[in-house]
Design a protein around this motif. Structure first.
Motif, mmCIF file in Angstrom:
data_model
loop_
_atom_site.group_PDB
_atom_site.id
_atom_site.type_symbol
_atom_site.label_atom_id
_atom_site.label_comp_id
_atom_site.label_asym_id
_atom_site.label_seq_id
_atom_site.Cartn_x
_atom_site.Cartn_y
_atom_site.Cartn_z
ATOM 1 N N SER A 50 -7.687 2.418 -1.362
ATOM 2 C CA SER A 50 -6.901 3.153 -2.353
ATOM 3 C C SER A 50 -6.606 4.574 -1.900
ATOM 4 O O SER A 50 -5.497 5.087 -2.091
ATOM 5 C CB SER A 50 -7.644 3.186 -3.695
ATOM 6 O OG SER A 50 -7.902 1.887 -4.175
ATOM 7 N N THR A 51 -7.596 5.219 -1.293
ATOM 8 C CA THR A 51 -7.411 6.605 -0.871
ATOM 9 C C THR A 51 -6.340 6.713 0.203
ATOM 10 O O THR A 51 -5.474 7.602 0.144
ATOM 11 C CB THR A 51 -8.745 7.192 -0.369
ATOM 12 O OG1 THR A 51 -9.694 7.187 -1.446
ATOM 13 C CG2 THR A 51 -8.561 8.609 0.142
ATOM 14 N N LEU A 52 -6.361 5.817 1.184
ATOM 15 C CA LEU A 52 -5.339 5.888 2.230
ATOM 16 C C LEU A 52 -3.949 5.635 1.659
ATOM 17 O O LEU A 52 -2.991 6.348 2.008
ATOM 18 C CB LEU A 52 -5.634 4.878 3.340
ATOM 19 C CG LEU A 52 -4.604 4.853 4.474
ATOM 20 C CD1 LEU A 52 -4.459 6.221 5.141
ATOM 21 C CD2 LEU A 52 -4.960 3.795 5.511
ATOM 22 N N ASN A 53 -3.797 4.655 0.784
ATOM 23 C CA ASN A 53 -2.484 4.398 0.195
ATOM 24 C C ASN A 53 -2.002 5.598 -0.611
ATOM 25 O O ASN A 53 -0.819 5.966 -0.550
ATOM 26 C CB ASN A 53 -2.544 3.147 -0.681
ATOM 27 C CG ASN A 53 -2.623 1.876 0.139
ATOM 28 O OD1 ASN A 53 -1.978 1.755 1.168
ATOM 29 N ND2 ASN A 53 -3.422 0.928 -0.297
ATOM 30 N N ALA A 54 -2.919 6.228 -1.365
ATOM 31 C CA ALA A 54 -2.547 7.423 -2.124
ATOM 32 C C ALA A 54 -2.118 8.548 -1.185
ATOM 33 O O ALA A 54 -1.109 9.233 -1.438
ATOM 34 C CB ALA A 54 -3.723 7.870 -2.994
ATOM 35 N N LEU A 55 -2.852 8.749 -0.106
ATOM 36 C CA LEU A 55 -2.526 9.825 0.835
ATOM 37 C C LEU A 55 -1.158 9.614 1.465
ATOM 38 O O LEU A 55 -0.379 10.565 1.623
ATOM 39 C CB LEU A 55 -3.592 9.898 1.924
ATOM 40 C CG LEU A 55 -4.959 10.426 1.501
ATOM 41 C CD1 LEU A 55 -5.952 10.315 2.650
ATOM 42 C CD2 LEU A 55 -4.862 11.864 1.011
ATOM 43 N N ARG A 56 -0.857 8.381 1.838
ATOM 44 C CA ARG A 56 0.436 8.107 2.461
ATOM 45 C C ARG A 56 1.574 8.380 1.486
ATOM 46 O O ARG A 56 2.624 8.915 1.869
ATOM 47 C CB ARG A 56 0.469 6.668 2.981
ATOM 48 C CG ARG A 56 -0.483 6.433 4.151
ATOM 49 C CD ARG A 56 -0.517 4.978 4.584
ATOM 50 N NE ARG A 56 0.720 4.586 5.232
ATOM 51 C CZ ARG A 56 0.950 4.658 6.535
ATOM 52 N NH1 ARG A 56 0.013 5.126 7.346
ATOM 53 N NH2 ARG A 56 2.092 4.269 7.048
ATOM 54 N N GLY A 57 1.388 8.001 0.223
ATOM 55 C CA GLY A 57 2.412 8.270 -0.775
ATOM 56 C C GLY A 57 2.591 9.755 -1.027
ATOM 57 O O GLY A 57 3.721 10.258 -1.116
ATOM 58 N N LEU A 58 1.493 10.481 -1.146
ATOM 59 C CA LEU A 58 1.558 11.920 -1.387
ATOM 60 C C LEU A 58 2.199 12.657 -0.226
ATOM 61 O O LEU A 58 2.996 13.589 -0.424
ATOM 62 C CB LEU A 58 0.155 12.466 -1.650
ATOM 63 C CG LEU A 58 -0.460 12.129 -3.004
ATOM 64 C CD1 LEU A 58 -1.941 12.475 -3.016
ATOM 65 C CD2 LEU A 58 0.269 12.856 -4.138
ATOM 66 N N LEU A 59 1.867 12.259 1.001
ATOM 67 C CA LEU A 59 2.446 12.931 2.164
ATOM 68 C C LEU A 59 3.944 12.688 2.245
ATOM 69 O O LEU A 59 4.710 13.611 2.543
ATOM 70 C CB LEU A 59 1.764 12.456 3.446
ATOM 71 C CG LEU A 59 2.269 13.104 4.736
ATOM 72 C CD1 LEU A 59 2.064 14.614 4.719
ATOM 73 C CD2 LEU A 59 1.599 12.495 5.955
#
Length: 354
Positions: free
Chosen positions: A181-190
């Motif tokens: 979940s954290t990686l998917n969130a980071l990719r979206g935020l970036l």
């Protein structure tokens, strides 16, 4: 690490969705060369095929995250069956990742605002829902297509865990972050930050999520130092939602370029995992792809050399190696872990699991 000429020639003989990225990031071709290739995504190959499957309502397969005909009680929903990858969000996320010019989807944002609703409680598409991975995809897609997704960006601030990351299971009471979940969130935020600009709160949230993964060297449990799971070193394209260190390194490469910073030294162990998976011929093999319905295959079967994985891995290693030899090099930040599982042992266990 220089990519062998034979591998570069092999990579160039690919669909425009991949070829333009090879030209830009590995061949370092003039901009007009890779832009010309990129412009062909809408009219040739994989991109053109996906665009042709869009419905008049703006959706794919008639649904937001699942196809309209998906039976949530049927065999396709059984454990181990996977999930369909044909609906709107997955298709748009793929086209965005491939670099399609959003002009090819002119009017889609408006159609989705009118016609698309989430499977969860029928919520409107551009408002997002409760799953942070789904919201991350929608945030990036909205930034790409020009939709108003500022509310979803703020949602991530409200739903960040105390340890700095995110977990899609927060609705079921989870209080600890998830690698996936954290990686998917980071990719979206970036992606949102790059496309729309950021603010201090969003940037701070992204940095905190990145620190969550960096503290764990992208591989290990913070409490025990053990490898977090077999999937951390299992590379397969398309990437979908699952975490692996290659996807994570791809994010950290993009983030470092966005922030104008050298790579963090804590990425080194993950880099070693990617490097160890490289065959002597300079290629990486396809792993076990997540099962489920697809429109068509975009990569090779398991065990065969994958152009997509070879591109992503080569790009990450060239970035790391070039930064390591530049002035300053990677930031030498470390965190000691008990060495209960080595990189070599990780690959031994993966091979034994088959």
């Amino acid at each position: 690490m220089a990519t062998p000429d034979s591998v570069l020639e092999w990579l160039v003989e690919s669909d425009p969705a991949l070829r333009w990225q090879v030209e830009r990031d590995l061949l370092h071709a003039p901009q007009h060369v890779w832009e010309d290739t990129r412009s062909r995504i809408a009219s040739e190959g994989f991109g053109a095929r996906l665009l042709a499957l869009q419905g008049p309502d703006g959706q794919w397969a008639g649904g937001s995250y699942f196809p309209r005909d998906f039976d949530f009680q049927g065999p396709e929903a059984a454990e181990g069956a996977g999930q369909p990858w044909t609906a709107t969000t997955w298709t748009l996320n793929t086209l965005r990742d491939w670099g399609l010019d959003p002009a090819a989807l002119n009017g889609t944002a408006e159609l989705l605002a009118v016609n698309s609703r989430w499977d969860y409680e029928g919520l409107p598409y551009w408002g997002g829902e409760v799953d942070c991975c789904i919201n991350a995809y929608t945030l990036a897609i909205g930034a790409w297509l020009g939709a108003d997704v500022a509310g979803i960006a703020q949602w991530f601030l409200k739903h960040r865990m105390d340890d700095g990351g995110w977990n899609c299971e927060w609705v079921n009471g989870s209080t600890r972050s998830s690698f996936h979940s954290t990686l998917n969130a980071l990719r979206g935020l970036l992606y949102y930050e790059t496309a729309r600009g950021s603010n201090d709160e969003l940037r701070e949230a992204r940095k905190a999520g990145e620190e969550y993964l960096l503290q764990r060297h992208l591989l290990r449990r913070l409490t025990t130092g053990e490898i977090v799971g077999w999937w951390a070193a299992s590379f397969a394209y398309p990437f979908r939602w699952r975490y692996d260190v290659l996807r994570a390194l791809d994010h950290f490469r993009s983030a470092a370029l966005e922030d104008g910073l050298p790579p963090d030294g804590r990425l080194g162990e993950a880099v070693a995992v990617v490097r160890a998976a490289r065959r002597q011929d300079g290629r990486w093999l396809q792993g076990k792809v997540l099962p489920g319905r697809v429109w068509f295959d975009v990569d090779v079967p398991e065990g065969e050399p994958s152009r997509w994985l070879t591109f992503y891995a080569s790009r990450v290693l060239e970035w790391w190696d070039s930064e390591a030899h530049s002035e300053g090099g990677p930031r030498r930040t470390s965190l000691a872990f008990p060495r209960r599982h080595t990189v070599e042992g990780l690959f031994h266990n993966r091979a034994r699991r088959g």
